[in-house]
Design a protein around this motif. Sequence first.
Motif, PDB file in Angstrom:
ATOM      1  N   GLY A 251       3.456  -8.670  10.455  1.00  0.00           N
ATOM      2  CA  GLY A 251       2.632  -9.631  11.176  1.00  0.00           C
ATOM      3  C   GLY A 251       3.392 -10.315  12.297  1.00  0.00           C
ATOM      4  O   GLY A 251       4.608 -10.167  12.477  1.00  0.00           O
ATOM      5  N   THR A 252       2.660 -11.110  13.058  1.00  0.00           N
ATOM      6  CA  THR A 252       3.268 -11.827  14.184  1.00  0.00           C
ATOM      7  C   THR A 252       4.172 -12.952  13.710  1.00  0.00           C
ATOM      8  O   THR A 252       5.037 -13.430  14.461  1.00  0.00           O
ATOM      9  N   ASP A 253       4.013 -13.382  12.440  1.00  0.00           N
ATOM     10  CA  ASP A 253       4.882 -14.419  11.884  1.00  0.00           C
ATOM     11  C   ASP A 253       6.205 -13.840  11.398  1.00  0.00           C
ATOM     12  O   ASP A 253       7.072 -14.592  10.931  1.00  0.00           O
ATOM     13  N   LEU A 254       6.349 -12.526  11.473  1.00  0.00           N
ATOM     14  CA  LEU A 254       7.581 -11.834  11.052  1.00  0.00           C
ATOM     15  C   LEU A 254       7.968 -12.178   9.619  1.00  0.00           C
ATOM     16  O   LEU A 254       9.110 -12.489   9.299  1.00  0.00           O
TER      17      LEU A 254
ATOM     18  N   VAL B  77       0.356  -0.063  12.153  1.00  0.00           N
ATOM     19  CA  VAL B  77      -0.103   0.883  11.139  1.00  0.00           C
ATOM     20  C   VAL B  77      -1.595   0.671  10.893  1.00  0.00           C
ATOM     21  O   VAL B  77      -2.007  -0.385  10.419  1.00  0.00           O
ATOM     22  N   ALA B  78      -2.421   1.683  11.294  1.00  0.00           N
ATOM     23  CA  ALA B  78      -3.870   1.609  11.055  1.00  0.00           C
ATOM     24  C   ALA B  78      -4.196   2.381   9.787  1.00  0.00           C
ATOM     25  O   ALA B  78      -3.675   3.477   9.565  1.00  0.00           O
ATOM     26  N   ASP B  79      -5.075   1.846   8.965  1.00  0.00           N
ATOM     27  CA  ASP B  79      -5.452   2.485   7.698  1.00  0.00           C
ATOM     28  C   ASP B  79      -6.972   2.495   7.563  1.00  0.00           C
ATOM     29  O   ASP B  79      -7.529   1.911   6.635  1.00  0.00           O
ATOM     30  N   PRO B  80      -7.660   3.174   8.520  1.00  0.00           N
ATOM     31  CA  PRO B  80      -9.125   3.172   8.424  1.00  0.00           C
ATOM     32  C   PRO B  80      -9.587   4.007   7.232  1.00  0.00           C
ATOM     33  O   PRO B  80      -9.026   5.052   6.923  1.00  0.00           O
ATOM     34  N   SER B  81     -10.635   3.548   6.572  1.00  0.00           N
ATOM     35  CA  SER B  81     -11.243   4.296   5.467  1.00  0.00           C
ATOM     36  C   SER B  81     -12.754   4.148   5.548  1.00  0.00           C
ATOM     37  O   SER B  81     -13.278   3.040   5.592  1.00  0.00           O
ATOM     38  N   ALA B  82     -13.448   5.295   5.603  1.00  0.00           N
ATOM     39  CA  ALA B  82     -14.912   5.256   5.693  1.00  0.00           C
ATOM     40  C   ALA B  82     -15.548   4.817   4.393  1.00  0.00           C
ATOM     41  O   ALA B  82     -16.718   4.433   4.374  1.00  0.00           O
TER      42      ALA B  82
ATOM     43  N   GLU C 276       8.961   2.481   3.825  1.00  0.00           N
ATOM     44  CA  GLU C 276       7.611   2.963   3.491  1.00  0.00           C
ATOM     45  C   GLU C 276       6.690   1.771   3.296  1.00  0.00           C
ATOM     46  O   GLU C 276       7.053   0.810   2.606  1.00  0.00           O
ATOM     47  N   VAL C 277       5.481   1.844   3.920  1.00  0.00           N
ATOM     48  CA  VAL C 277       4.498   0.771   3.759  1.00  0.00           C
ATOM     49  C   VAL C 277       3.234   1.366   3.147  1.00  0.00           C
ATOM     50  O   VAL C 277       2.944   2.552   3.301  1.00  0.00           O
ATOM     51  N   THR C 278       2.482   0.522   2.472  1.00  0.00           N
ATOM     52  CA  THR C 278       1.293   1.011   1.753  1.00  0.00           C
ATOM     53  C   THR C 278       0.003   0.378   2.236  1.00  0.00           C
ATOM     54  O   THR C 278      -1.053   0.635   1.655  1.00  0.00           O
ATOM     55  N   GLU C 279       0.079  -0.444   3.274  1.00  0.00           N
ATOM     56  CA  GLU C 279      -1.148  -1.024   3.811  1.00  0.00           C
ATOM     57  C   GLU C 279      -1.034  -1.125   5.325  1.00  0.00           C
ATOM     58  O   GLU C 279       0.063  -1.112   5.889  1.00  0.00           O
ATOM     59  N   GLY C 280      -2.193  -1.195   5.964  1.00  0.00           N
ATOM     60  CA  GLY C 280      -2.205  -1.281   7.416  1.00  0.00           C
ATOM     61  C   GLY C 280      -1.755  -2.647   7.913  1.00  0.00           C
ATOM     62  O   GLY C 280      -1.715  -3.630   7.176  1.00  0.00           O
ATOM     63  N   GLY C 281      -1.402  -2.710   9.212  1.00  0.00           N
ATOM     64  CA  GLY C 281      -1.003  -3.967   9.828  1.00  0.00           C
ATOM     65  C   GLY C 281       0.103  -3.741  10.840  1.00  0.00           C
ATOM     66  O   GLY C 281       0.521  -2.612  11.106  1.00  0.00           O
ATOM     67  N   SER C 282       0.600  -4.837  11.431  1.00  0.00           N
ATOM     68  CA  SER C 282       1.708  -4.752  12.380  1.00  0.00           C
ATOM     69  C   SER C 282       3.026  -5.004  11.648  1.00  0.00           C
ATOM     70  O   SER C 282       3.119  -5.908  10.815  1.00  0.00           O
TER      71      SER C 282
ATOM     72  N   ASP D 274     -16.418  -0.043  -0.207  1.00  0.00           N
ATOM     73  CA  ASP D 274     -15.014   0.361  -0.309  1.00  0.00           C
ATOM     74  C   ASP D 274     -14.463   0.874   1.020  1.00  0.00           C
ATOM     75  O   ASP D 274     -13.423   1.533   1.058  1.00  0.00           O
ATOM     76  N   ALA D 275     -15.155   0.569   2.136  1.00  0.00           N
ATOM     77  CA  ALA D 275     -14.644   0.962   3.450  1.00  0.00           C
ATOM     78  C   ALA D 275     -13.555  -0.016   3.905  1.00  0.00           C
ATOM     79  O   ALA D 275     -13.544  -1.189   3.512  1.00  0.00           O
ATOM     80  N   ASN D 276     -12.628   0.444   4.742  1.00  0.00           N
ATOM     81  CA  ASN D 276     -11.604  -0.404   5.351  1.00  0.00           C
ATOM     82  C   ASN D 276     -11.697  -0.230   6.864  1.00  0.00           C
ATOM     83  O   ASN D 276     -11.521   0.875   7.378  1.00  0.00           O
ATOM     84  N   VAL D 277     -12.010  -1.344   7.560  1.00  0.00           N
ATOM     85  CA  VAL D 277     -12.230  -1.298   9.010  1.00  0.00           C
ATOM     86  C   VAL D 277     -11.154  -2.165   9.672  1.00  0.00           C
ATOM     87  O   VAL D 277     -11.280  -3.388   9.737  1.00  0.00           O
ATOM     88  N   PRO D 278     -10.057  -1.563  10.175  1.00  0.00           N
ATOM     89  CA  PRO D 278      -8.988  -2.352  10.803  1.00  0.00           C
ATOM     90  C   PRO D 278      -9.497  -3.068  12.065  1.00  0.00           C
ATOM     91  O   PRO D 278     -10.533  -2.720  12.632  1.00  0.00           O
ATOM     92  N   ASP D 279      -8.733  -4.066  12.496  1.00  0.00           N
ATOM     93  CA  ASP D 279      -9.061  -4.773  13.738  1.00  0.00           C
ATOM     94  C   ASP D 279      -9.152  -3.776  14.885  1.00  0.00           C
ATOM     95  O   ASP D 279      -8.293  -2.893  15.042  1.00  0.00           O
TER      96      ASP D 279
END
Length: 583
Positions: free
Chosen positions: A18-21, A91-96, A33-39, A119-124
């Motif tokens: 995140g932007t807060d580091l 890291v984008a983790d889109p899920s339909a 290794e990361v397991t979720e989307g984000g910056s 159960d969809a995941n819609v990133p920013d």
Amino acid sequence: GDANVPDGYSVVYVLTQGTDLVIVNAGADPSFEVTEGGSYTIHTLVYDANTLDLSIVELGVTTGFDVNGLLVQGGGAICASLDVAGAQFNVADPSAGTLSGGSDVCGTPATLTATPNGDANVPDGYSVVYVLTQGTDLVIVNAGADPSFEVTEGGSYTIHTLVYDANTLDLSIVELGVTTGFDVNGLLVQGGGAICASLDVAGAQFNVADPNAGTMRDALPEVCLVDGTAFIGALPNGDAIIPDGYTQIFVLTQGPGLVIVDVGANPVFEVSQAGTYTIHSLVYDPNTLDLSIVQFGVTTGFDVNGLLVQGGGAICASLDVPGAELVVLACDDECLADAGTISNGGLFVCRQGGTAQLEGFPNGNAVVPAGYETLYVLTRGGGLVIENVSATPNFTVTQLGIFRIHTLVYDPATLDLSIVQLGVTTGFDVNGLLIQGGGAICASLDVSGAVYVVVGPILCSILNNFGLGITEGPNAIALGDGLFIDGEMLRAIEDDMPMSVMNVWPNPTRDELNIDVQVYTDTRMEMTILDMTGREVTTRRALSYGVGRNLSRIDVSGLNPGQYILRMNAGDKIVTQRFTKVD
């Protein structure tokens, strides 16, 4: 390579989110290794363990700014260096996700509506669109902001969710009616492409059946009883719609109450009473409408219609209630012409060198009044399509399938045979003009005729086994003497195949595929599964089948969801069946 690490100093790499580091990990290598989307940002920290105690860092709480604030470069007192800017990753983790609501639907137009399962995941920066596809090829026919679409024709449909970034996936490439869901999925990372987006390929599936019995017209509205019987017939107007798995039959009713007195595969019936009759078309699925409930002389067309969706019931089928109305009269005119009967020299005939010779043998019981002539008519298939005529009962044919030689006794002055268009006009059409068929012309056609089954070289050698495949059924064609040939066997004959596939189920399937094969001679075949690119995805399986019905099972649990083709090779003959694998 531009770091400076003094003696006694160490290097550690820090992962922040995140932007807060917010610090979420640290290690000796700049790889995480990361397991979720984000910056995320990977930073380098050069420090002296004697002056900077990293045990103060609480993962998920302490930030890079907190650490930097302790250092001289950040206004603190500790001599160390943190690369605050670091290397940044998005890291984008889109899920339909998935949809619910697929079902069987009867009649069109129909509105198909699916429900997202949450159960969809819609990133920013990503959007959601719902896509409607048709058929097993998933041809895209519509798209919209809501998972609800109206369709105007029957068939299989699927509603899919697509989560995508408009900056990376340009949906203007989609050509409705041409582009498929497989095409779009192939562009995405999940489908082997490069675009970060997610398509729910399985989606919510709908089977829209749109059976339509069509309409009928009478061949001759008034018919005379001759020797206590009359043949009455109607002509379909060609506007029936028969979905896959459905069958068309014809129903004969009597009187204004539409009391059912007979049913048949052809719209021609023999009656023995004067009165008003109606011939109706019925398009139905034998799996949902059991015609054994019909009691001749008791059950009415209105009873059957009341079971159907069109009549307020629940069964998806279509009955042409008005039908074609005909009147049978007790007439005094006597017609003496009689075509008699004709025999074949054997039911099965082998095609050799591309042709087969058919010879009929009149049984000597025809009646040919003065001025009348005898002609022999060759027809093909259950529809009795006229292929040829001859003065003798001998014909040469090149096609495989069912043929009949009929005797026609007629007066050229009353029956003009120039009306016959070979390949179009049927024996039923001609019979409908005759008194025996409900018409007004005195002539006689042996409608049953002499039957021949012309087979190719592969099936020619196994004729003795064919009795196993001749059974009566809703799609069977009568061969005479109580024998019937079903549609699957007819296709095997016309394709010169030693076997036919009766059924492949369940489809769609999760774990197992059942294959029901009718075999006409001991056969060895290979079975394999291909994906939609033609690549084999299973090991070839050799099978030996004996004469009769054979059931095989294939484990498909290891396949990825999607469309596949089951291919069966018997020598140089190939049979394919498409199926869908789902989770």
